[in-house]
Design a protein around this motif. Structure first.
Motif, mmCIF file in Angstrom:
data_model
loop_
_atom_site.group_PDB
_atom_site.id
_atom_site.type_symbol
_atom_site.label_atom_id
_atom_site.label_comp_id
_atom_site.label_asym_id
_atom_site.label_seq_id
_atom_site.Cartn_x
_atom_site.Cartn_y
_atom_site.Cartn_z
ATOM 1 N N TRP A 29 0.804 -1.238 0.000
ATOM 2 C CA TRP A 29 0.000 0.000 0.000
ATOM 3 C C TRP A 29 0.829 1.277 0.000
ATOM 4 C CZ3 TRP A 29 0.195 3.692 3.785
ATOM 5 C CH2 TRP A 29 0.759 3.321 5.027
ATOM 6 N N PRO A 30 1.994 1.351 0.637
ATOM 7 C CA PRO A 30 2.779 2.607 0.548
ATOM 8 C C PRO A 30 3.169 2.932 -0.893
ATOM 9 C CG PRO A 30 3.563 1.240 2.338
ATOM 10 C CD PRO A 30 2.652 0.395 1.524
ATOM 11 N N PHE A 31 3.525 1.905 -1.640
ATOM 12 C CA PHE A 31 3.903 2.135 -3.031
ATOM 13 C C PHE A 31 2.713 2.602 -3.857
ATOM 14 C CE2 PHE A 31 6.760 -1.098 -1.318
ATOM 15 C CZ PHE A 31 7.988 -0.535 -1.567
ATOM 16 N N ILE A 32 1.515 2.042 -3.529
ATOM 17 C CA ILE A 32 0.313 2.457 -4.251
ATOM 18 C C ILE A 32 0.009 3.939 -3.999
ATOM 19 C CG2 ILE A 32 -2.185 2.105 -4.439
ATOM 20 C CD1 ILE A 32 -1.720 -0.831 -3.800
ATOM 21 N N ILE A 33 0.150 4.399 -2.729
ATOM 22 C CA ILE A 33 -0.104 5.802 -2.385
ATOM 23 C C ILE A 33 0.879 6.711 -3.117
ATOM 24 C CG2 ILE A 33 -0.030 7.499 -0.511
ATOM 25 C CD1 ILE A 33 -1.113 5.327 1.342
ATOM 26 N N LEU A 34 2.170 6.344 -3.079
ATOM 27 C CA LEU A 34 3.175 7.147 -3.767
ATOM 28 C C LEU A 34 2.906 7.219 -5.259
ATOM 29 C CD1 LEU A 34 6.449 5.959 -1.968
ATOM 30 C CD2 LEU A 34 5.318 8.182 -1.739
ATOM 31 N N LEU A 35 2.504 6.048 -5.832
ATOM 32 C CA LEU A 35 2.192 6.031 -7.254
ATOM 33 C C LEU A 35 0.994 6.916 -7.568
ATOM 34 C CD1 LEU A 35 2.855 4.795 -10.015
ATOM 35 C CD2 LEU A 35 1.295 2.906 -9.458
ATOM 36 N N GLY A 36 -0.026 6.941 -6.659
ATOM 37 C CA GLY A 36 -1.205 7.799 -6.857
ATOM 38 C C GLY A 36 -0.854 9.271 -6.796
ATOM 39 N N VAL A 37 -0.029 9.669 -5.814
ATOM 40 C CA VAL A 37 0.392 11.070 -5.677
ATOM 41 C C VAL A 37 1.171 11.515 -6.921
ATOM 42 C CG1 VAL A 37 1.851 12.667 -4.370
ATOM 43 C CG2 VAL A 37 0.384 11.011 -3.183
ATOM 44 N N PHE A 38 2.090 10.641 -7.375
ATOM 45 C CA PHE A 38 2.887 10.953 -8.559
ATOM 46 C C PHE A 38 1.989 11.128 -9.789
ATOM 47 C CE2 PHE A 38 5.170 9.473 -12.332
ATOM 48 C CZ PHE A 38 6.211 10.380 -12.371
ATOM 49 N N ALA A 39 1.006 10.216 -9.914
ATOM 50 C CA ALA A 39 0.087 10.301 -11.054
ATOM 51 C C ALA A 39 -0.749 11.577 -10.994
ATOM 52 C CB ALA A 39 -0.806 9.064 -11.080
ATOM 53 N N TYR A 40 -1.171 12.000 -9.796
ATOM 54 C CA TYR A 40 -1.998 13.204 -9.628
ATOM 55 C C TYR A 40 -1.242 14.445 -10.105
ATOM 56 C CZ TYR A 40 -4.277 17.095 -7.261
ATOM 57 O OH TYR A 40 -4.875 18.331 -6.981
ATOM 58 N N PHE A 41 -0.003 14.601 -9.617
ATOM 59 C CA PHE A 41 0.770 15.779 -9.998
ATOM 60 C C PHE A 41 1.140 15.767 -11.476
ATOM 61 C CE2 PHE A 41 1.573 15.988 -5.382
ATOM 62 C CZ PHE A 41 1.244 17.318 -5.151
ATOM 63 N N LEU A 42 1.378 14.583 -12.001
ATOM 64 C CA LEU A 42 1.725 14.469 -13.404
ATOM 65 C C LEU A 42 0.567 14.887 -14.299
ATOM 66 C CD1 LEU A 42 3.783 13.605 -15.551
ATOM 67 C CD2 LEU A 42 2.847 11.262 -15.372
ATOM 68 N N ILE A 43 -0.639 14.413 -13.925
ATOM 69 C CA ILE A 43 -1.820 14.781 -14.722
ATOM 70 C C ILE A 43 -2.111 16.277 -14.601
ATOM 71 C CG2 ILE A 43 -4.323 14.457 -14.899
ATOM 72 C CD1 ILE A 43 -3.868 11.542 -13.981
ATOM 73 N N LYS A 44 -1.956 16.843 -13.389
ATOM 74 C CA LYS A 44 -2.193 18.266 -13.156
ATOM 75 C C LYS A 44 -1.227 19.119 -13.979
ATOM 76 C CE LYS A 44 -2.790 21.609 -9.440
ATOM 77 N NZ LYS A 44 -2.734 21.848 -7.972
ATOM 78 N N LYS A 45 0.004 18.677 -14.050
ATOM 79 C CA LYS A 45 1.020 19.428 -14.788
ATOM 80 C C LYS A 45 0.721 19.393 -16.272
ATOM 81 C CE LYS A 45 5.983 19.853 -15.405
ATOM 82 N NZ LYS A 45 7.323 19.312 -15.037
ATOM 83 N N ILE A 46 0.276 18.263 -16.724
ATOM 84 C CA ILE A 46 -0.036 18.130 -18.163
ATOM 85 C C ILE A 46 -1.197 19.070 -18.534
ATOM 86 C CG2 ILE A 46 -0.926 16.561 -19.910
ATOM 87 C CD1 ILE A 46 0.656 14.343 -18.529
ATOM 88 N N LYS A 47 -2.230 19.153 -17.678
ATOM 89 C CA LYS A 47 -3.390 20.004 -17.947
ATOM 90 C C LYS A 47 -2.985 21.480 -17.994
ATOM 91 C CE LYS A 47 -7.043 17.028 -16.178
ATOM 92 N NZ LYS A 47 -8.127 16.889 -15.181
ATOM 93 N N ASN A 48 -2.075 21.891 -17.081
ATOM 94 C CA ASN A 48 -1.640 23.289 -17.044
ATOM 95 C C ASN A 48 -0.778 23.596 -18.287
ATOM 96 O OD1 ASN A 48 -2.929 23.718 -14.648
ATOM 97 N ND2 ASN A 48 -1.124 23.192 -13.379
#
Length: 266
Positions: A247-266
Motif C-alpha cells: 500500500w505505501p507504493f500504491i499511495i506514492l504512485l497515486g500522488v505521482f500520477a496526480y501531480f503528473l496529470i495536473k502538470k499536463i493540464k496546465n
C-alpha cells in the motif's frame, strides 16, 4: 661272548620299538581339527548317502473378493495339512485391502498346498524355488561333532589336572568351545527347521469398487462446492494480504500520477 651279542641285539630291538611307539603316540595326539572334521564329514556323507537336504520356498499373489474370507480358508487348509501361520498382517490403503500371510508347512506337503492355494482366488503371480543345502548341512554337523569331541577331551584333562593354572586354562577353553557349540547348534536348528518346514508367502489383495448412487452424487456436489468456496476465500485473503503489503507504493504512485496529470493540464 655269544650271549652278550644276543643280549645286545635284543636290547637294540626293544629300544627301536619303544621309540617307534612313542613317535606313533605323539603323531596320534597331533591330529588337527581340520583332519578330524574331514573324517567326520566323510562318515556323515556315507551315513547320509542318498538323502538330500532341500529348502523349498514359494510365493503366491491372490486377487480375492474378500480378504478376510480367503485368509480363513488358508488357515483351514493349513490345519488340515498340519501346518501353521508364522506371521500375518492386514491393512487398508484408500480403496484397497491387503493381507500378507507367511505359512510353514511340512516339506512333503509343499507342492499340494501350493496347488490348493491357487484354487482359493485368482492367481496373479506364483513362484517356487528350491535350495540344496546338503553340503552345508553335512559340514555343520561335522563341525559340531568335532567341537563336542574336543569338549569331552578337555573334560577328561580337567579331571586329571593337578594345579590351579591348568584348571583355569582348561575351563577357559571349555567356555570357548561351549559357546562355539551353541552357536553352531543354533545354526543347525535353523537349517533343520527350514528343511523340515517349507515357507510359503501369500499376498492377498482386494480392490473395493465404489458404486455411484444419488446420495453419492449429492455428497460429491456439496464436497466440490465447499472446496470451491474454500479456494475462493483463500484467494481473496491472499490478494488482500498482497495489497496491504504494497500500500505505501500504491499511495506514492497515486500522488505521482496526480501531480503528473495536473502538470499536463496546465
Amino acid at each position: 661272548m655269544k650271549n652278550k651279542s644276543v643280549f645286545l641285539k635284543v636290547t637294540i630291538i626293544l629300544l627301536v620299538l619303544f621309540f617307534i611307539n612313542g613317535c606313533a603316540n605323539e603323531m596320534a595326539e597331533e591330529i588337527t581339527t581340520h583332519d578330524l572334521a574331514r573324517d567326520l564329514a566323510e562318515d556323515n556323507q556315507l551315513s547320509e548317502s542318498g538323502i538330500e537336504k532341500i529348502i523349498k520356498e514359494g510365493i503366491i499373489y491372490l486377487d480375492t473378493k474378500d480378504v478376510k474370507d480367503a485368509s480363513e480358508k488358508i488357515t483351514k487348509l493349513l490345519e488340515k495339512s498340519e501346518g501353521f501361520v508364522e506371521k500375518s498382517t492386514f491393512q487398508q490403503q484408500n480403496d484397497i485391502h491387503y493381507a500378507t500371510m507367511i505359512l510353514r508347512i511340512d516339506s512333503a506337503e509343499f507342492d499340494s498346498l501350493m496347488d490348493e492355494l491357487s484354487n482359493i482366488a485368482d492367481v496373479t503371480r506364483m513362484e517356487s524355488s528350491t535350495l540344496d543345502v546338503t553340503e552345508k548341512y553335512i559340514d555343520l554337523r561335522a563341525r559340531i561333532d568335532v567341537l563336542e569331541a574336543q569338549e569331552q577331551r578337555l573334560i577328561q584333562l580337567l579331571d586329571q589336572a593337578d594345579n590351579i593354572e591348568e584348571i583355569i586354562n582348561i575351563e577357559k577353553e571349555l567356555t570357548r568351545l561351549r559357546e562355539n557349540i551353541e552357536s553352531s547348534q543354533g545354526r543347525m536348528n535353523y537349517l533343520e527347521r527350514a528343511i523340515d518346514y517349507s515357507k510359503i508367502t501369500v499376498y492377498l489383495q482386494h480392490k473395493i469398487t465404489i458404486t455411484t448412487t444419488p446420495d453419492n452424487i449429492i455428497t460429491g456436489f456439496l464436497y466440490s462446492f465447499q472446496n470451491g468456496w474454500n479456494t475462493f476465500v483463500v484467494a481473496m485473503v491472499t490478494l488482500l494480504n498482497g495489497i496491504f503489503m504494497i500500500w505505501p507504493f500504491i499511495i506514492l504512485l497515486g500522488v505521482f500520477a496526480y501531480f503528473l496529470i495536473k502538470k499536463i493540464k496546465n
